[in-house]
Scaffold this active site. Sequence first.
Site, PDB file in Angstrom:
ATOM      1  N   GLY A  16       0.792  -1.235   0.000  1.00  0.00           N
ATOM      2  CA  GLY A  16       0.000   0.000   0.000  1.00  0.00           C
ATOM      3  C   GLY A  16       0.817   1.274   0.000  1.00  0.00           C
ATOM      4  N   SER A  17       2.032   1.228  -0.570  1.00  0.00           N
ATOM      5  CA  SER A  17       2.816   2.478  -0.590  1.00  0.00           C
ATOM      6  C   SER A  17       2.194   3.489  -1.554  1.00  0.00           C
ATOM      7  CB  SER A  17       4.286   2.213  -0.922  1.00  0.00           C
ATOM      8  OG  SER A  17       4.428   1.819  -2.253  1.00  0.00           O
ATOM      9  N   MET A  94      -3.735  -6.907  -7.130  1.00  0.00           N
ATOM     10  CA  MET A  94      -3.173  -7.960  -7.978  1.00  0.00           C
ATOM     11  C   MET A  94      -4.232  -8.992  -8.366  1.00  0.00           C
ATOM     12  SD  MET A  94      -0.365  -6.564  -8.222  1.00  0.00           S
ATOM     13  CE  MET A  94       1.031  -7.459  -8.837  1.00  0.00           C
ATOM     14  N   ARG A  95      -5.360  -8.477  -8.807  1.00  0.00           N
ATOM     15  CA  ARG A  95      -6.428  -9.375  -9.242  1.00  0.00           C
ATOM     16  C   ARG A  95      -7.019  -8.801 -10.521  1.00  0.00           C
ATOM     17  NH1 ARG A  95     -10.168 -13.126  -6.719  1.00  0.00           N
ATOM     18  NH2 ARG A  95     -12.049 -13.012  -7.973  1.00  0.00           N
ATOM     19  N   HIS A 113       1.229   0.837 -12.982  1.00  0.00           N
ATOM     20  CA  HIS A 113       1.955  -0.380 -13.348  1.00  0.00           C
ATOM     21  C   HIS A 113       3.450  -0.056 -13.421  1.00  0.00           C
ATOM     22  CE1 HIS A 113       2.487  -4.304 -15.227  1.00  0.00           C
ATOM     23  NE2 HIS A 113       3.333  -3.711 -16.063  1.00  0.00           N
ATOM     24  N   GLU A 146     -10.725  -3.893 -20.680  1.00  0.00           N
ATOM     25  CA  GLU A 146     -10.786  -5.353 -20.514  1.00  0.00           C
ATOM     26  C   GLU A 146      -9.462  -6.047 -20.854  1.00  0.00           C
ATOM     27  OE1 GLU A 146     -11.783  -3.564 -23.875  1.00  0.00           O
ATOM     28  OE2 GLU A 146     -13.150  -3.471 -22.164  1.00  0.00           O
ATOM     29  N   VAL A 148      -5.654  -6.713 -20.048  1.00  0.00           N
ATOM     30  CA  VAL A 148      -4.824  -6.567 -18.849  1.00  0.00           C
ATOM     31  C   VAL A 148      -3.641  -5.623 -19.115  1.00  0.00           C
ATOM     32  CG1 VAL A 148      -3.369  -7.788 -17.162  1.00  0.00           C
ATOM     33  CG2 VAL A 148      -5.477  -8.839 -17.991  1.00  0.00           C
ATOM     34  N   ASP A 149      -3.525  -4.580 -18.315  1.00  0.00           N
ATOM     35  CA  ASP A 149      -2.472  -3.558 -18.443  1.00  0.00           C
ATOM     36  C   ASP A 149      -2.476  -2.899 -19.833  1.00  0.00           C
ATOM     37  OD1 ASP A 149      -1.572  -4.069 -15.824  1.00  0.00           O
ATOM     38  OD2 ASP A 149      -0.290  -5.699 -16.513  1.00  0.00           O
TER      39      ASP A 149
HETATM   40  C1  GAR Z   1       3.501  -1.233  -7.403  1.00  0.00           C
HETATM   41  O1  GAR Z   1       4.798  -1.319  -7.936  1.00  0.00           O
HETATM   42  C2  GAR Z   1       2.474  -1.235  -8.517  1.00  0.00           C
HETATM   43  O2  GAR Z   1       2.877  -0.533  -9.646  1.00  0.00           O
HETATM   44  C3  GAR Z   1       2.379  -2.720  -8.802  1.00  0.00           C
HETATM   45  O3  GAR Z   1       2.388  -3.321  -7.530  1.00  0.00           O
HETATM   46  C4  GAR Z   1       3.144  -2.512  -6.647  1.00  0.00           C
HETATM   47  C5  GAR Z   1       2.286  -2.226  -5.436  1.00  0.00           C
HETATM   48  O4  GAR Z   1       3.012  -1.550  -4.468  1.00  0.00           O
HETATM   49  N1  GAR Z   1       1.202  -3.017  -9.535  1.00  0.00           N
HETATM   50  C6  GAR Z   1       1.166  -3.898 -10.531  1.00  0.00           C
HETATM   51  O5  GAR Z   1       2.110  -4.580 -10.851  1.00  0.00           O
HETATM   52  C7  GAR Z   1      -0.188  -4.008 -11.232  1.00  0.00           C
HETATM   53  N2  GAR Z   1      -0.059  -4.632 -12.486  1.00  0.00           N
HETATM   54  P1  GAR Z   1       2.261  -0.862  -3.251  1.00  0.00           P
HETATM   55  O6  GAR Z   1       1.321  -1.924  -2.664  1.00  0.00           O
HETATM   56  O7  GAR Z   1       3.364  -0.510  -2.296  1.00  0.00           O
HETATM   57  O8  GAR Z   1       1.522   0.331  -3.760  1.00  0.00           O
END
Ligand code: GAR
Length: 205
Positions: A16-17, A94-95, A113, A146, A148-149
Amino acid sequence: MAPDKFILAVLVSGQGSNLQAIIDSIEKNDLSAEIALVVSNVKDTYALERAHKHGLESIFLDPKSYPDRNGYEQALVERIQSKSVNLICLAGFMRVLGNHFIETFSGRIINIHPSLLPAFPGLRVQKRALEHGARFSGCTVHYVNEEVDGGPIILQTVVPIYDNDNEASLSKRILEQEHIAYPEAIQLIIEDRLTLSGRRVLHNK
Ligand code: GAR
């Protein structure tokens, strides 16, 4: 004109940063928004603890409590709709979200991302960028569709890759830029400064 209160829901799965970066920007008045709801699909995440520390309403919505993906996403839709949310921010969620969710909130879901999309969609992307020998990576804030990314790109920040980088060092440098880019992108949406043209997002002055 921007509405008085721009309401966010933030969906998380981990540290959750990025959620913290959004909270900090709101608290510093850099972001004219309010977080009405934080939802995690993973139990006991640090992201939920951060939400709690800042007095934000947060829930762990357990995918295992629902018979299938549609049931889970309907529950997610209802929670979010009950808060009159303007924008849904996926922050390390991440879902993969299905069509029903995406269509319900069409044009109102964004994601961050850790690569320069369309390069390296998916998982472990910092490792893959290193292994591929890319000299630059970075982060992308994009609308969610729809694919992904694959949705229209709002903002990108470039991060160089050094010869002595490893997955951890590169991830850390990219994450620092994510924390700047994500609130910036949200503020652009709040100020209604983005126009979609095909799959391009144009930034109005
Ligand atoms: C981040 O690097 C975000 O970009 C990535 O997960 C991390 C979450 O960090 N997201 C993905 O890869 C989505 N495809 P956080 O929980 O510290 O915000």
